[in-house]
Write a protein that holds these residues in place. Structure first.
Motif, mmCIF file in Angstrom:
data_model
loop_
_atom_site.group_PDB
_atom_site.id
_atom_site.type_symbol
_atom_site.label_atom_id
_atom_site.label_comp_id
_atom_site.label_asym_id
_atom_site.label_seq_id
_atom_site.Cartn_x
_atom_site.Cartn_y
_atom_site.Cartn_z
ATOM 1 N N LEU A 159 0.864 -1.175 0.000
ATOM 2 C CA LEU A 159 0.000 0.000 0.000
ATOM 3 C C LEU A 159 0.903 1.228 0.000
ATOM 4 O O LEU A 159 2.072 1.143 0.375
ATOM 5 N N GLU A 205 -1.335 3.464 4.385
ATOM 6 C CA GLU A 205 -0.930 2.852 5.655
ATOM 7 C C GLU A 205 -1.301 3.767 6.825
ATOM 8 O O GLU A 205 -1.924 3.334 7.792
ATOM 9 N N ILE A 252 -5.178 4.038 7.424
ATOM 10 C CA ILE A 252 -5.762 2.867 8.093
ATOM 11 C C ILE A 252 -5.361 2.833 9.562
ATOM 12 O O ILE A 252 -6.188 2.541 10.434
ATOM 13 N N ARG A 253 -4.117 3.164 9.829
ATOM 14 C CA ARG A 253 -3.667 3.167 11.224
ATOM 15 C C ARG A 253 -4.416 4.219 12.028
ATOM 16 O O ARG A 253 -4.853 3.963 13.160
ATOM 17 N N SER A 300 -8.106 3.187 12.408
ATOM 18 C CA SER A 300 -8.202 2.038 13.316
ATOM 19 C C SER A 300 -8.070 2.501 14.762
ATOM 20 O O SER A 300 -8.780 2.033 15.651
ATOM 21 N N ILE A 323 -12.088 -1.151 4.592
ATOM 22 C CA ILE A 323 -10.707 -0.893 4.178
ATOM 23 C C ILE A 323 -10.656 -0.521 2.698
ATOM 24 O O ILE A 323 -9.908 0.373 2.300
ATOM 25 N N LYS A 383 -9.087 -13.031 -3.379
ATOM 26 C CA LYS A 383 -8.856 -13.071 -1.936
ATOM 27 C C LYS A 383 -8.482 -11.687 -1.411
ATOM 28 O O LYS A 383 -8.956 -11.245 -0.358
ATOM 29 N N LEU A 384 -7.649 -11.011 -2.166
ATOM 30 C CA LEU A 384 -7.189 -9.669 -1.814
ATOM 31 C C LEU A 384 -8.383 -8.710 -1.770
ATOM 32 O O LEU A 384 -8.579 -7.973 -0.792
ATOM 33 N N THR A 430 -10.674 -9.402 1.130
ATOM 34 C CA THR A 430 -10.112 -8.934 2.398
ATOM 35 C C THR A 430 -10.356 -7.442 2.590
ATOM 36 O O THR A 430 -10.773 -7.002 3.661
ATOM 37 N N PHE A 431 -10.149 -6.682 1.557
ATOM 38 C CA PHE A 431 -10.336 -5.232 1.657
ATOM 39 C C PHE A 431 -11.814 -4.852 1.734
ATOM 40 O O PHE A 431 -12.176 -3.922 2.442
ATOM 41 N N THR A 446 -13.594 -6.166 5.300
ATOM 42 C CA THR A 446 -13.088 -5.753 6.608
ATOM 43 C C THR A 446 -13.501 -4.312 6.892
ATOM 44 O O THR A 446 -13.066 -3.392 6.217
ATOM 45 N N ILE A 501 -12.454 -4.332 12.788
ATOM 46 C CA ILE A 501 -11.109 -4.094 13.305
ATOM 47 C C ILE A 501 -11.163 -3.685 14.776
ATOM 48 O O ILE A 501 -10.350 -4.128 15.590
ATOM 49 N N THR A 548 -11.126 -6.542 17.251
ATOM 50 C CA THR A 548 -9.977 -7.444 17.392
ATOM 51 C C THR A 548 -8.977 -6.871 18.393
ATOM 52 O O THR A 548 -8.983 -5.667 18.666
ATOM 53 N N ILE A 589 -5.710 -5.423 19.343
ATOM 54 C CA ILE A 589 -4.653 -4.715 18.635
ATOM 55 C C ILE A 589 -3.651 -4.210 19.656
ATOM 56 O O ILE A 589 -4.021 -3.607 20.657
ATOM 57 N N MET A 630 -0.612 -1.140 -3.875
ATOM 58 C CA MET A 630 -0.831 -2.595 -3.958
ATOM 59 C C MET A 630 -0.614 -3.098 -5.369
ATOM 60 O O MET A 630 -1.501 -3.724 -5.967
ATOM 61 N N ILE A 637 1.190 -5.285 6.340
ATOM 62 C CA ILE A 637 0.422 -4.486 5.371
ATOM 63 C C ILE A 637 0.414 -3.011 5.757
ATOM 64 O O ILE A 637 0.261 -2.144 4.880
ATOM 65 N N LEU A 638 0.605 -2.724 7.014
ATOM 66 C CA LEU A 638 0.631 -1.322 7.437
ATOM 67 C C LEU A 638 2.052 -0.784 7.585
ATOM 68 O O LEU A 638 2.274 0.308 8.119
ATOM 69 N N PRO A 687 0.334 -7.679 17.241
ATOM 70 C CA PRO A 687 -0.380 -7.456 15.986
ATOM 71 C C PRO A 687 -0.837 -6.024 15.752
ATOM 72 O O PRO A 687 -1.226 -5.321 16.679
ATOM 73 N N CYS A 688 -0.783 -5.608 14.492
ATOM 74 C CA CYS A 688 -1.364 -4.336 14.097
ATOM 75 C C CYS A 688 -2.847 -4.569 13.839
ATOM 76 O O CYS A 688 -3.335 -5.694 13.958
ATOM 77 N N SER A 689 -3.542 -3.509 13.460
ATOM 78 C CA SER A 689 -5.000 -3.613 13.330
ATOM 79 C C SER A 689 -5.442 -4.512 12.181
ATOM 80 O O SER A 689 -6.538 -5.053 12.191
ATOM 81 N N GLU A 695 -4.719 -9.707 11.824
ATOM 82 C CA GLU A 695 -5.550 -10.912 11.845
ATOM 83 C C GLU A 695 -6.127 -11.251 10.470
ATOM 84 O O GLU A 695 -6.035 -12.387 10.014
ATOM 85 N N VAL A 696 -6.687 -10.256 9.796
ATOM 86 C CA VAL A 696 -7.265 -10.525 8.477
ATOM 87 C C VAL A 696 -6.206 -10.643 7.387
ATOM 88 O O VAL A 696 -6.417 -11.296 6.370
ATOM 89 N N TRP A 697 -5.079 -10.027 7.607
ATOM 90 C CA TRP A 697 -4.060 -10.017 6.576
ATOM 91 C C TRP A 697 -3.257 -11.322 6.510
ATOM 92 O O TRP A 697 -2.781 -11.719 5.443
ATOM 93 N N THR A 743 -4.441 -13.784 3.871
ATOM 94 C CA THR A 743 -4.357 -13.201 2.526
ATOM 95 C C THR A 743 -2.903 -13.121 2.073
ATOM 96 O O THR A 743 -2.576 -13.438 0.930
#
Lengths: 137, 137
Positions: A3, A8, A11-12, A15, A75, A116-117, A120-121, A124, A129, A132, A134, B1, B92-93, B103-105, B108-110, B113
């Motif tokens: 990414l 990045e 998303i951080r 999140s 995402i 799959k990619l 995932t995006f 989610t 998120i 989970t 973190i 990506m 990914i981040l 783990p980052c956010s 788990e899902v990444w 993938t």
DNA sequence: CTCAAATACCACTTCGGTGTAGTATTTGCA
DNA sequence: TGCAAATACTACACCGAAGTGGTATTTGAG
């Protein structure tokens, strides 16, 4: 196959904000917690506001908070707003006219991996998120 | 990506050469067939030679041919040589210290993938590609 | 109403990937 | 043995992403 830095960061940041999704967050706090350059983060926050994910409150005691339900922010939406979906939807070899009928050399093996990619995006959400564990933001 | 342009070119070139893996290919022919800038392709061919995938024959009637069995050249090898494996192996981040314990956010899902991505690159050889129907190079 | 503390905006610098230009070197064949 | 046709090398131009600097604007509290 990464990414962009901006994605990045986005998303951080989102999140982190999703942990307590009603709270108002100042840029100063986010900079401290996420260890991102102050200037860059502020510029990005403005972009994320314009994209409709968050809204900004100016003036003293201002900051940012979500503009919509985090169950409806995926995402894929974030990546699309920042770098565009074609960055992960397209042909792995960058060929515009690659398709099932007109396959490139990687097409056959790439189809399922790309699916799959994308999944995932697109599946989610920030809400997911936020549920989970973190440790690292 | 996305892969870098150079990786895209490299895979396309080597896939094309894999069609007839013992033949000697001139840069001129490859430029015509693949529609890549002449200068850029030549520079890339030198890089691919140094990486050990192909060997070059200089002088009149020179060109390039594979330096090893295409059954032993995997897409992951090509990407690694050009842009480095950390481009798709990492978090990914972009967090260096992200792991199962930290783990980052997206972790788990990444994880699954990324495993699919890695497997696609590490299990697809040029030989396998040469056995598939390819229309667009 | 004024000030402190926050966000918004504009312009610039830096850096790496991409692409181009020109020249040097190699080598087989007439 | 000289030339044609190929690859090798070095340097530079271009462009978009990443990052920085300075200033303007907004707004609540005292």
């Amino acid at each position: 196959m990464k990414l962009s830095k901006t994605s990045e960061y986005a998303i951080r940041i989102l999140s982190y904000m999703a942990k307590d999704s009603d709270k108002l967050y100042s840029a100063k706090l986010l900079v401290e917690k996420l260890n991102v350059s102050d200037k860059y983060l502020r510029k990005l926050m403005t972009l994320l506001s314009k994209a409709g994910f968050i809204k900004s409150m100016q003036g003293r005691y201002g900051g940012y908070k979500f503009a919509k339900d985090i169950k409806n922010i995926y995402i894929s939406n974030i990546i699309d707003a920042i770098e565009g979906s074609e960055k992960y939807l397209g042909c792995i070899l960058g060929l515009d006219d690659c398709s099932d009928e007109n396959p490139c050399s990687m097409h056959e093996v790439w189809v399922t991996t790309r699916a799959k990619l994308i999944s995932t995006f697109e599946k989610t959400s920030l809400y997911k998120i936020s549920q989970t564990e973190i440790i690292k933001f």
